[in-house]
Design a protein around this motif. Structure first.
Motif, PDB file in Angstrom:
ATOM      1  N   TYR A  18       0.810  -1.220   0.000  1.00  0.00           N
ATOM      2  CA  TYR A  18       0.000   0.000   0.000  1.00  0.00           C
ATOM      3  C   TYR A  18       0.841   1.266   0.000  1.00  0.00           C
ATOM      4  O   TYR A  18       0.388   2.332   0.374  1.00  0.00           O
ATOM      5  CB  TYR A  18      -0.992  -0.035   1.179  1.00  0.00           C
TER       6      TYR A  18
ATOM      7  N   ASP B 225       4.644   2.955   7.361  1.00  0.00           N
ATOM      8  CA  ASP B 225       4.873   3.229   5.931  1.00  0.00           C
ATOM      9  C   ASP B 225       4.427   4.644   5.616  1.00  0.00           C
ATOM     10  O   ASP B 225       3.868   5.340   6.462  1.00  0.00           O
ATOM     11  CB  ASP B 225       4.124   2.196   5.062  1.00  0.00           C
TER      12      ASP B 225
ATOM     13  N   VAL C  71     -12.276  -8.442   4.860  1.00  0.00           N
ATOM     14  CA  VAL C  71     -12.533  -7.007   4.688  1.00  0.00           C
ATOM     15  C   VAL C  71     -11.330  -6.354   4.034  1.00  0.00           C
ATOM     16  O   VAL C  71     -10.204  -6.481   4.513  1.00  0.00           O
ATOM     17  CB  VAL C  71     -12.861  -6.324   6.041  1.00  0.00           C
TER      18      VAL C  71
ATOM     19  N   GLY D 111      -9.929  -2.620   2.125  1.00  0.00           N
ATOM     20  CA  GLY D 111     -10.203  -1.186   2.025  1.00  0.00           C
ATOM     21  C   GLY D 111     -10.739  -0.831   0.649  1.00  0.00           C
ATOM     22  O   GLY D 111     -10.421  -1.501  -0.334  1.00  0.00           O
TER      23      GLY D 111
ATOM     24  N   ALA E  38      -7.965   0.202  -1.709  1.00  0.00           N
ATOM     25  CA  ALA E  38      -7.173  -0.951  -2.151  1.00  0.00           C
ATOM     26  C   ALA E  38      -7.843  -1.626  -3.334  1.00  0.00           C
ATOM     27  O   ALA E  38      -7.192  -1.968  -4.335  1.00  0.00           O
ATOM     28  CB  ALA E  38      -7.011  -1.930  -0.999  1.00  0.00           C
TER      29      ALA E  38
ATOM     30  N   GLY F  43      -5.023  -8.743  -3.125  1.00  0.00           N
ATOM     31  CA  GLY F  43      -5.144  -9.123  -1.699  1.00  0.00           C
ATOM     32  C   GLY F  43      -6.389  -9.957  -1.482  1.00  0.00           C
ATOM     33  O   GLY F  43      -7.288 -10.010  -2.324  1.00  0.00           O
ATOM     34  N   THR F  44      -6.426 -10.619  -0.298  1.00  0.00           N
ATOM     35  CA  THR F  44      -7.567 -11.493   0.006  1.00  0.00           C
ATOM     36  C   THR F  44      -8.369 -10.984   1.190  1.00  0.00           C
ATOM     37  O   THR F  44      -9.422 -11.521   1.511  1.00  0.00           O
ATOM     38  CB  THR F  44      -7.063 -12.901   0.355  1.00  0.00           C
ATOM     39  N   GLY F  45      -7.875 -10.003   1.911  1.00  0.00           N
ATOM     40  CA  GLY F  45      -8.593  -9.497   3.096  1.00  0.00           C
ATOM     41  C   GLY F  45      -8.397 -10.398   4.288  1.00  0.00           C
ATOM     42  O   GLY F  45      -9.140 -10.317   5.259  1.00  0.00           O
ATOM     43  N   LEU F  46      -7.354 -11.277   4.201  1.00  0.00           N
ATOM     44  CA  LEU F  46      -7.148 -12.201   5.325  1.00  0.00           C
ATOM     45  C   LEU F  46      -5.950 -11.821   6.189  1.00  0.00           C
ATOM     46  O   LEU F  46      -5.877 -12.180   7.361  1.00  0.00           O
ATOM     47  CB  LEU F  46      -6.918 -13.627   4.796  1.00  0.00           C
ATOM     48  N   GLY F  47      -5.002 -11.041   5.613  1.00  0.00           N
ATOM     49  CA  GLY F  47      -3.731 -10.736   6.291  1.00  0.00           C
ATOM     50  C   GLY F  47      -3.897 -10.180   7.692  1.00  0.00           C
ATOM     51  O   GLY F  47      -3.411 -10.766   8.673  1.00  0.00           O
ATOM     52  N   LEU F  48      -4.589  -9.077   7.824  1.00  0.00           N
ATOM     53  CA  LEU F  48      -4.716  -8.422   9.130  1.00  0.00           C
ATOM     54  C   LEU F  48      -5.537  -9.268  10.099  1.00  0.00           C
ATOM     55  O   LEU F  48      -5.280  -9.253  11.300  1.00  0.00           O
ATOM     56  CB  LEU F  48      -5.337  -7.033   8.981  1.00  0.00           C
ATOM     57  N   ALA F  49      -6.536 -10.018   9.558  1.00  0.00           N
ATOM     58  CA  ALA F  49      -7.327 -10.895  10.429  1.00  0.00           C
ATOM     59  C   ALA F  49      -6.397 -11.934  11.052  1.00  0.00           C
ATOM     60  O   ALA F  49      -6.517 -12.271  12.232  1.00  0.00           O
ATOM     61  CB  ALA F  49      -8.433 -11.575   9.639  1.00  0.00           C
TER      62      ALA F  49
ATOM     63  N   SER G   3       0.577   4.751   7.168  1.00  0.00           N
ATOM     64  CA  SER G   3      -0.027   4.081   8.321  1.00  0.00           C
ATOM     65  C   SER G   3       1.057   3.495   9.201  1.00  0.00           C
ATOM     66  O   SER G   3       2.150   3.184   8.736  1.00  0.00           O
ATOM     67  CB  SER G   3      -0.922   2.938   7.865  1.00  0.00           C
TER      68      SER G   3
HETATM   69  P1  ADP Z   1      -5.303  -7.493   1.920  1.00  0.00           P
HETATM   70  O1  ADP Z   1      -4.053  -6.724   2.060  1.00  0.00           O
HETATM   71  O2  ADP Z   1      -5.059  -8.834   1.344  1.00  0.00           O
HETATM   72  O3  ADP Z   1      -6.365  -6.742   1.264  1.00  0.00           O
HETATM   73  P2  ADP Z   1      -5.325  -7.349   4.768  1.00  0.00           P
HETATM   74  O4  ADP Z   1      -6.162  -8.004   5.797  1.00  0.00           O
HETATM   75  O5  ADP Z   1      -3.893  -7.503   4.917  1.00  0.00           O
HETATM   76  O6  ADP Z   1      -5.857  -7.797   3.383  1.00  0.00           O
HETATM   77  O7  ADP Z   1      -5.637  -5.820   4.821  1.00  0.00           O
HETATM   78  C1  ADP Z   1      -6.950  -5.372   4.843  1.00  0.00           C
HETATM   79  C2  ADP Z   1      -7.054  -4.009   4.229  1.00  0.00           C
HETATM   80  O8  ADP Z   1      -6.417  -3.068   5.085  1.00  0.00           O
HETATM   81  C3  ADP Z   1      -6.397  -3.850   2.940  1.00  0.00           C
HETATM   82  O9  ADP Z   1      -7.240  -4.226   1.854  1.00  0.00           O
HETATM   83  C4  ADP Z   1      -6.086  -2.359   2.907  1.00  0.00           C
HETATM   84  O10 ADP Z   1      -7.207  -1.630   2.464  1.00  0.00           O
HETATM   85  C5  ADP Z   1      -5.842  -2.031   4.348  1.00  0.00           C
HETATM   86  N1  ADP Z   1      -4.443  -1.969   4.710  1.00  0.00           N
HETATM   87  C6  ADP Z   1      -3.749  -2.897   5.372  1.00  0.00           C
HETATM   88  N2  ADP Z   1      -2.488  -2.482   5.578  1.00  0.00           N
HETATM   89  C7  ADP Z   1      -2.387  -1.234   5.022  1.00  0.00           C
HETATM   90  C8  ADP Z   1      -1.350  -0.255   4.914  1.00  0.00           C
HETATM   91  N3  ADP Z   1      -0.121  -0.484   5.393  1.00  0.00           N
HETATM   92  N4  ADP Z   1      -1.624   0.903   4.275  1.00  0.00           N
HETATM   93  C9  ADP Z   1      -2.869   1.144   3.805  1.00  0.00           C
HETATM   94  N5  ADP Z   1      -3.882   0.250   3.873  1.00  0.00           N
HETATM   95  C10 ADP Z   1      -3.654  -0.911   4.489  1.00  0.00           C
END
Ligand code: ADP
Length: 639
Positions: free
Chosen positions: A534, A558, A576, A578, A581, A588-594, A617
């Motif tokens: 991002y 970042d 979920v 953004g 994004a 992306g899959t929306g799974l990373g942060l979860a 962020s």
């Molecule tokens: P993914 O990256 O696969 O979409 P994540 O769960 O990692 O899924 O992230 C969820 C959402 O959070 C992303 O789609 C993005 O919108 C937002 N996001 C995560 N990390 C960042 C970041 N460093 N800068 C901006 N947006 C971020």
């Protein structure tokens, strides 16, 4: 809007039904209350009738209730019960009396002044067997003694006369005449003590209705008493009323040839006192019961008690509305009125009760209850609908997220697969390819296969995590070493000539924690991956490991897109992504942060984010520190 449209008709129907129910309840309640009061009124009227008839029977048996008397008219006779209700009677009992001519000879002697022969003559008559002759003779002897001022003798003679009962002389009972004359003698002789005594006894007997006398005799006797006493005689009002009434009725009876105007009941005014009359005729005899206010008063309370309507108060009213007895209802109180024409009683009845006022309150209580119930139902309906709406919304969001996820995953898979197919075709087409070129193609192969492998692994990992099946080790780890390892590994994989990361572990020396090395490395990897993904313009990413009040913090900062305020919480939920994004087509899959959040929780830690849109962020993974031990954390070898 749709929900409102769906909700409004049943709610309005419910309110309308409630209002109808309330109105019906009010009408029923009022009706029931009215019927109840009417029944009480009828019971009271019946009890009154019973009381009157039992009073009538009581009078027959000689009972004397206050304010009640019975007059029985027959031809030229009037019987009054109890007799002492009246002072005198318009039809006194006829007593036998002697003919004047019996005394003619002796009276002649008396007139000629020859007293003794007259006395001798009277004396012989005074021995007659006929008490009326004896009475006439004694009275005349006494007269002579009186005239001759021989008071002792006169007194003796009058005393003898006073012994005679039921004979009349000079149109009055002879003994009454004698008693009066005795008092007169004491008065004339100035014997005040005897006069007092004699007058008192006479008064007592007069008021006890000892004699059936006419008005003149009564008034004469009262005049005498007042003269002797030198004071007015007080006559009870009730007896005066009964006496005047007897006279009135007698005149009416005689004037109408033994018949009254009506044979049932009526109300008349006697000397300012309202009197209720109940007449009945049997043969030539007319019987009239007269009730004065005290009797009415007793009936009005007894009727209520007898009808077991204790909470009610009864008033007997004249046709004009004036209250004759009982307790009149205060203005504004609900009353039950029973007209005399309906009850057969001579009065209109008016019944009220303090409790009847509360009928309205009872309704108000029930209305409150009903409204409360209605409000609860409405609330329940609204609450239920809102809940339903929320569930539907959530389900819709989840299904949308899942659709997005499938699209995203397919895209993730398609990209490496496309390049693998492309490279395979190139290798297939050109047998003469140089070894260098061939190696570079194999390199592409390796990277894409690695990427696919990672993708599948992370999906499986997430699935295991979600199912709670992923086991976590708790090995001692050095925080700085862990971060250094992950950053180096990341650089190596990216294959970038110059690292985008600045790693600062200066404040982390000796910071230890316990955890699953692979899981924590994976969490950090995800944060680094996002920071790079991002920050499309290749801005640097800062990684800082430092002590934190809650243990150790791994900060990844970042200078990329940043995250909209309203998305900062939701992005930690699975699937979920953004808005930006997606809009920018970042994969992306929306799974990373979860996953990061899950790993943090599993290690009793947290993950937090600060961000400014367009400026970047900062994600911070905070984990509890552990006390360093001698066999400290292993160092990681860079592969
Ligand atoms: P993914 O990256 O696969 O979409 P994540 O769960 O990692 O899924 O992230 C969820 C959402 O959070 C992303 O789609 C993005 O919108 C937002 N996001 C995560 N990390 C960042 C970041 N460093 N800068 C901006 N947006 C971020």
């Amino acid at each position: 809007m749709l929900l409102l449209a769906v909700l409004l008709p049943p709610a309005a129907t419910l309110v309308w039904l409630g209002a109808q129910l309330l109105e019906q309840d009010r009408v029923v309640l009022e009706q029931r209350e009215l019927e109840r009061r009417q029944a009480v009124g009828e019971a009271v009227a019946a009890e009154l009738r019973r009381l009157i008839s039992s009073a009538e029977q009581g009078l027959d048996k000689g009972a004397a209730s206050a304010g009640l008397a019975r007059f029985v008219f027959r031809a030229d006779r009037l019987a009054i019960a109890p007799s002492r209700r009246v002072l005198w009677t318009p039809a006194p009992r006829q007593l036998p009396h002697a003919d004047d001519h019996i005394f003619a000879e002796a009276e002649r002697f008396e007139r000629e002044g020859t007293g003794d022969p007259a006395v001798a003559r009277y004396r012989s008559l005074a021995r007659s067997s006929d008490p009326s002759i004896r009475a006439g003779a004694l009275r005349r002897i006494a007269r002579i003694h009186w005239r001759e001022r021989r008071f002792d003798k006169a007194l003796d003679t009058y005393r003898a006369l006073a012994e005679l009962r039921d004979v009349s002389d000079l149109d009055m009972p002879a003994d009454l005449y004698a008693r009066r004359s005795i008092c007169d003698v004491f008065h004339a002789t100035g014997n005040q003590t005897e006069l007092e005594r004699c007058a008192a006894r006479l008064e007592q007997d007069l008021f006890a209705s000892t004699w059936s006398i006419d008005r003149n005799t009564w008034e004469l006797a009262i005049d005498n008493l007042e003269r002797w006493r030198e004071a007015a005689i007080v006559i009870p009002q009730e007896r005066q009323v009964f006496t005047v009434l007897a006279d009135m009725l007698w005149r009416e009876f005689r004037g109408r040839d033994g018949a009254f105007r009506d044979s049932s009941s009526r109300l008349i005014d006697v000397a300012g006192t309202p009197v209720t009359l109940f007449s009945s005729t049997s043969g030539a005899q007319v019987s009239v019961i007269a009730a004065l206010p005290p009797a009415l008063e007793a009936w009005s309370t007894d009727a209520v008690r007898g009808a077991i309507a204790d909470d009610a108060r009864l008033a007997l009213l004249a046709p004009a509305g004036t209250s004759l007895a009982g307790t009149a209802a205060p203005a504004g109180t609900p009353v039950v009125s029973i007209r005399s024409s309906d009850s057969g009683l001579p009065w209109n009845l008016s019944l009220h009760s303090d409790k009847w006022v509360h009928a309205g309150e009872q309704f108000a209580y029930r209305r409150r209850l009903l409204l409360g119930g209605l409000a609860s139902i409405l609330l329940l309906l609204l609450g239920g609908s809102y809940f339903l709406w929320r569930v539907v919304q959530r389900e819709l969001a989840i299904s949308r997220l899942q659709t997005d996820f499938v699209a995203a995953v397919s895209h993730e898979f398609r990209t490496p697969l496309t390049s693998l197919r492309h490279v395979t075709e190139l290798l297939d087409e050109d047998d003469q390819m140089s070894a260098d070129r061939r190696r570079s193609f194999y390199d592409v192969y390796r990277r894409n296969i690695e990427r696919l492998h990672q993708l599948v692994e992370s999906l499986l990992d997430f699935a295991r995590m979600e199912a709670g099946k992923k086991p976590y080790d708790r090995t001692p780890l050095d925080a700085a070493a862990l971060a250094t390892y992950v950053v180096a590994e990341f650089d190596r994989h990216e294959g970038a000539c110059a690292s985008r990361f600045t790693l600062d572990v200066s404040a982390a020396s000796g910071l230890q924690l316990r955890g699953d090395r692979e899981a924590l490395a994976n969490a950090l990897r995800n944060l680094l991956d996002n920071a790079v993904k991002y920050s499309p313009d290749g801005q640097p990413v800062d990684v800082v490991v430092a002590a934190h009040p809650d243990g150790v913090s791994f900060t990844v900062r970042d200078h990329g897109l940043g995250i909209a305020r309203h998305e900062r919480q939701a992005i930690f939920q699975r699937f979920v992504r953004g808005k930006q994004a997606i809009a920018l087509g970042i994969k992306g899959t929306g799974l990373g942060l979860a996953m990061v959040a899950h790993i943090a929780r599993a290690h009793d830690g947290t993950v937090e984010v600060e961000s400014e849109e367009g400026k970047g962020s900062t994600f911070r993974l905070i984990l509890p520190a552990s006390v360093a031990s001698s066999d400290a954390a292993p160092h990681y070898e860079l592969a």
